[in-house]
Design a protein around this motif. Sequence first.
Motif: not given
Length: 311
Positions: A154-158, A162-168, A256-261, A267-269
């Motif tokens: 998975l290349g940076e899935p949206f 998953m944001m329901q677990q994150v404050p704000g 899970l593949v992500r970009g450093e920048k 990254a949160i997801m």
Amino acid sequence: MKKNFFAIGFVVIVYLCSCSNSETAQSQNLARKEPEVKSIFINGDSLHYVDIGKGEPVVFVHGAVGDYRTFGAQMDAFAKRHRVIAYSRRFAFPNQQTITDSTRLSVVSNASDLTEFIKALKLKPVTLYGHSYGADIALVTTIGHPELVRRLVLGEPFVPSMMQQVPGGDTILNNFFTTAFGPVMEAFKNNDNEGGVEALINGVMGDSTYFDRMPQKDREIMLANYPEAKGILSGKDNFPSVVCEDLKKIKAPVLLVRGEKSPAIFAIMIEGMKRCLSNREVATLANTTHGLEYESPAEFNNAVLSFISKH
């Protein structure tokens, strides 16, 4: 939170079209011989694809404003060891469907197409790679039909849920959508399709000159595929809610593949998904944004091929 899913689903779609201005990617695309474009009848429509190499199958899934050409820098490298298939999703070039029903644009409908595509070509089980919106499609396909997938990349899935677990989390999603995609929606509303694509790319990259600096070939690919991105705006509830319990059911190894920048929201997801997946690894591409395989094709190819060999 549900209200935000559609908005952010569009965010992901957009990112998929971010093509690289990397000299390496350009040289690889120019040097390779164009493969034969085939077609297959799936769920009432013809989908086009390219299919090269021999061995265990690897299937690439692009996002909106992209098509099978998205993976030009991957095909030959992967075909040295594998049978490699990249297809154009419904409504993408050179498919001829006309968007008359926005429900056909959903992740669920695209996952249905992908499922039938794998079955029709008798590919199962496959290594499945999806980027951005395509990663969402690959993820939903794997959850619904685990028997089809040997490995999942998975290349940076949206995954907004998953944001329901994150404050704000709601605020983060709303701010990201407003700042990056307000101009896109306004341009499409005014039937300024090229302006919409340009605003979309510049917005997600955080660079007002990014689209202008891209190679002409990459800009043409994106502009040829604007109707899907535009059509998504009229959809409702087209982004499914994937929760931790769904991810825990995945038994196949996941990379899970992500970009450093890349923007921090990705990254949160990914961190949220890591906590839920039992058999997962993360590959971070240095000096790379959400373009991933476009921006750093050699590093991406090495990471995924190593993952395949390991599992």
